[in-house]
Enzyme design. Structure first.
Site, PDB file in Angstrom:
ATOM      1  N   GLU A  50      22.560  29.154  21.724  1.00  0.00           N
ATOM      2  CA  GLU A  50      22.104  27.788  21.488  1.00  0.00           C
ATOM      3  C   GLU A  50      21.251  27.793  20.230  1.00  0.00           C
ATOM      4  O   GLU A  50      20.396  28.661  20.051  1.00  0.00           O
ATOM      5  CB  GLU A  50      21.276  27.276  22.664  1.00  0.00           C
ATOM      6  CG  GLU A  50      20.730  25.885  22.459  1.00  0.00           C
ATOM      7  CD  GLU A  50      19.844  25.416  23.596  1.00  0.00           C
ATOM      8  OE1 GLU A  50      19.640  24.205  23.693  1.00  0.00           O
ATOM      9  OE2 GLU A  50      19.337  26.262  24.368  1.00  0.00           O
ATOM     10  N   GLU A 133      13.466  15.093  24.073  1.00  0.00           N
ATOM     11  CA  GLU A 133      12.929  15.745  25.261  1.00  0.00           C
ATOM     12  C   GLU A 133      11.503  15.250  25.484  1.00  0.00           C
ATOM     13  O   GLU A 133      10.562  15.827  24.959  1.00  0.00           O
ATOM     14  CB  GLU A 133      12.972  17.266  25.109  1.00  0.00           C
ATOM     15  CG  GLU A 133      14.389  17.801  25.005  1.00  0.00           C
ATOM     16  CD  GLU A 133      14.444  19.305  24.796  1.00  0.00           C
ATOM     17  OE1 GLU A 133      15.299  19.935  25.421  1.00  0.00           O
ATOM     18  OE2 GLU A 133      13.635  19.836  24.001  1.00  0.00           O
TER      19      GLU A 133
END
Length: 151
Positions: A50, A133
């Site tokens: 990632e 987030e």
């Protein structure tokens, strides 16, 4: 809208993308891209690698791992973090100055990450995501526009 992902990294000429974020002055949050890669053409599940690009953040939060250096990609400066979230390798690029609007090539980050992680041309780019987030509060955090294409 359809996607041509997963696509083998060595077959990608470019992956232009653009984003326009809105940032509040309160809360604890980050605004980031997630770029996922794997040695197999996955469409579900956890990827091996990632890459996170933190465009901006507020509060005492940080990516997983630890800082391993600094770099400049397409004119923007980043602190590079390397670590693992327990399921995959995670490399994060944390902007040293907030980025609100930017158009860039995702492959610039894939190429830089490949100098430190075992990504090869036979790996697959499986997804490109942009998001937010919010850890707490974050009222006003938003995305005005997002686009991504793989050529």
């Amino acid at each position: 809208m359809g996607t041509n992902l997963p696509t083998e990294v060595g077959q990608i000429l470019s992956a232009p993308t653009s984003i326009d974020y809105n940032y509040p002055t309160t809360g604890v949050w980050d605004a980031s891209y997630d770029i996922c890669l794997d040695s197999t053409p996955k469409t579900t599940g956890v990827n091996q690698q990632e890459i996170m690009i933190w465009f901006n953040h507020q509060g005492s939060i940080q990516p997983v791992g630890s800082p391993v250096g600094n770099t400049t990609i397409e004119g923007k400066n980043f602190v590079v973090w390397d670590g693992s979230n327990g399921m995959n390798n995670a490399m994060a690029y944390v902007a040293t100055e907030p980025i609100e609007v930017w158009s860039f090539d995702v492959m610039s980050f894939v190429d830089h990450t490949a100098t430190m992680e075992p990504i090869t041309d036979s790996w697959y780019l499986t997804s490109i995501r942009a998001g937010l987030e919010p850890w707490s509060d974050g009222v006003g955090l938003g995305v005005d526009s997002f686009s991504a294409k793989v050529n």
